[in-house]
Scaffold this motif. Structure first.
Motif, short mmCIF file in Angstrom:
data_model
loop_
_atom_site.label_atom_id
_atom_site.label_comp_id
_atom_site.label_asym_id
_atom_site.label_seq_id
_atom_site.Cartn_x
_atom_site.Cartn_y
_atom_site.Cartn_z
N GLY A 215 0.60 -1.59 -0.16
CA GLY A 215 0.14 0.59 -0.35
C GLY A 215 0.99 1.17 0.02
N ILE A 216 1.80 1.24 0.03
CA ILE A 216 2.77 2.10 -0.25
C ILE A 216 2.99 2.66 -1.75
CG2 ILE A 216 5.49 3.51 0.34
CD1 ILE A 216 4.02 2.46 2.91
N THR A 217 2.58 4.44 -2.16
CA THR A 217 3.08 5.19 -2.49
C THR A 217 4.15 6.22 -3.24
OG1 THR A 217 1.18 6.71 -2.06
CG2 THR A 217 0.07 4.94 -3.51
N GLU A 218 4.42 6.09 -2.13
CA GLU A 218 5.32 7.61 -2.03
C GLU A 218 7.31 7.34 -1.80
OE1 GLU A 218 5.15 10.99 -2.91
OE2 GLU A 218 3.05 10.64 -3.41
N PHE A 219 7.80 6.93 -2.41
CA PHE A 219 8.96 6.56 -1.96
C PHE A 219 10.44 7.46 -1.94
CE2 PHE A 219 8.20 1.54 -2.52
CZ PHE A 219 7.24 1.92 -2.45
N LEU A 220 11.28 7.29 -1.19
CA LEU A 220 12.14 8.06 -1.71
C LEU A 220 13.75 6.82 -2.30
CD1 LEU A 220 14.00 10.86 -1.64
CD2 LEU A 220 14.41 10.27 0.63
N ILE A 221 14.13 7.44 -2.44
CA ILE A 221 15.73 6.21 -2.40
C ILE A 221 16.99 7.70 -2.67
CG2 ILE A 221 16.71 5.06 -4.15
CD1 ILE A 221 14.52 4.08 -5.46
N THR B 3 6.07 -5.81 4.96
CA THR B 3 5.68 -4.34 4.85
C THR B 3 4.68 -4.28 5.08
OG1 THR B 3 7.88 -3.65 3.56
CG2 THR B 3 6.12 -2.27 3.76
N LYS B 4 3.99 -5.05 4.86
CA LYS B 4 2.01 -5.55 5.06
C LYS B 4 2.40 -5.46 7.24
CE LYS B 4 -2.11 -5.56 3.97
NZ LYS B 4 -3.07 -3.75 3.98
N LEU C 145 8.83 -6.92 15.43
CA LEU C 145 8.07 -8.10 14.83
C LEU C 145 8.57 -8.72 14.28
CD1 LEU C 145 4.87 -8.39 14.29
CD2 LEU C 145 5.36 -7.33 12.20
N ALA C 146 8.66 -10.07 14.86
CA ALA C 146 9.09 -11.09 13.70
C ALA C 146 8.08 -11.64 12.64
CB ALA C 146 9.30 -12.66 14.86
N ILE C 147 9.13 -11.21 11.83
CA ILE C 147 8.99 -11.42 10.28
C ILE C 147 8.77 -12.81 9.48
CG2 ILE C 147 9.46 -10.58 7.69
CD1 ILE C 147 11.24 -8.21 9.30
#
Ligand code: G1P
Length: 289
Positions: A49-55, A143-144, A248-250
């Motif tokens: 659900g992420i829409t804005e990224f900074l690399i 990430t979710k 949080l254990a992934i």
């Protein structure tokens, strides 16, 4: 609580573990089959659900920009050849997400790289994804899983994995509060790359974080730590005096693309998971037995 829409991906390291490849090419562009590693990471966040990224890049890594932008010359060429599937493929990411870039001019450590995202975060919490860690979530993207834990707590959350004793000195290690069990755990402290005898647990930070914007107050004046670098983990420890921080254990499989073995494993497993390549990869493996 406002929904988190922003993700930060630091990609400004020299990638010395992958020399000579990384002399001219960013390690983030190492392909796992035919997709650059960084695209898997962007897709994990996008699918969450992420829409804005900074690399965050450095000079010489402009091909990462090219990868996430439009390529009109290529598009014209593909149009003339009627290659519609390929056009859709190259336009998918630019049509769904916004990717912006900033430069880290000095490689002073992960904490210093994350500080470069202060303006982008603009006072909002954000997801941080490190480029060496590629996850295949068991039921949901990594990430979710973190975003859902954030909805419950409203706090910074560190995605973790259990590592063997031999590996604790390679990671940031979490110290849970006593008697806490389960996957979502409130933390007492974190320590970057401790010696085994000083490690409070085997719970390692696995390259995925949700951070509240208060982290920048600490990054701004963070002194150097392990490896003489400005460490994010040290600022997270200081943040704990002000706000609760959880781990949080992934739930999923992690590939450490920063190691050659992890990169090779990912190449094999991702091929086996693809309908167009599974048989070919099985044949390659079986022919060598
Ligand atoms: C970084 C972090 C460390 C974390 C690791 C996960 O270390 O500083 O806390 O456990 O990523 O991959 P690096 O591997 O960049 O040295």
């Amino acid at each position: 609580m406002k929904k988190i829409t922003k993700a930060v991906i630091p990609a400004a390291g020299f990638g010395t573990r992958f020399l000579p490849f990384t002399k001219a090419m960013p390690k983030e562009m190492l392909p796992i089959v035919d997709i650059p590693t960084i695209e898997y990471i962007v897709r994990e966040a996008m699918d969450s659900g992420i829409t804005e990224f900074l690399i965050i890049i450095n000079e010489g890594k402009e091909c990462i920009k090219t990868h996430f932008g439009k390529n009109e010359v290529l598009e014209r060429f593909l149009t003339e050849k009627n290659k519609t599937a390929e056009i859709e493929q190259i336009n998918e990411l630019p049509s769904k997400i916004n990717v912006s870039f900033t430069y880290q001019y000095e490689q002073l450590g992960l904490g210093h790289a994350v500080l470069c995202a202060k303006e982008f975060a603009n006072g909002e919490p954000f997801v941080l994804l490190l480029g060496d860690d590629v996850y295949v979530g068991r039921e949901k993207p990594a990430t979710k899983q973190l975003l859902e834990a954030y909805e419950k707590t409203g706090c910074s959350i560190l995605g973790t994995l259990e590592v063997p004793d031999s590996d604790v000195s390679k990671y940031g290690i979490c110290e849970p509060f006593e008697k806490t069990t389960g996957d979502l755990i409130k933390l007492r402290s974190v320590v970057e790359k401790p010696k085994l005898e000083d490690a409070p647990s085997n719970l390692a930070i696995g390259g995925r974080y949700i951070l509240t914007p208060a982290i920048f107050d600490y990054l701004e004046n963070q002194t150097r730590g392990a490896g003489n670098e400005i460490q994010l983990t040290d600022s997270i420890l200081r943040l704990m005096a002000k706000e609760d921080v959880y781990s949080l254990a992934i739930d999923g499989r992690r590939y450490d693309i920063g190691s050659k073995k992890g990169f090779l494993e990912a190449t094999v497993d991702f091929s086996l998971a693809r309908a167009d390549l599974a048989d070919a990869m099985k044949e390659i493996i079986n022919n060598r037995k």
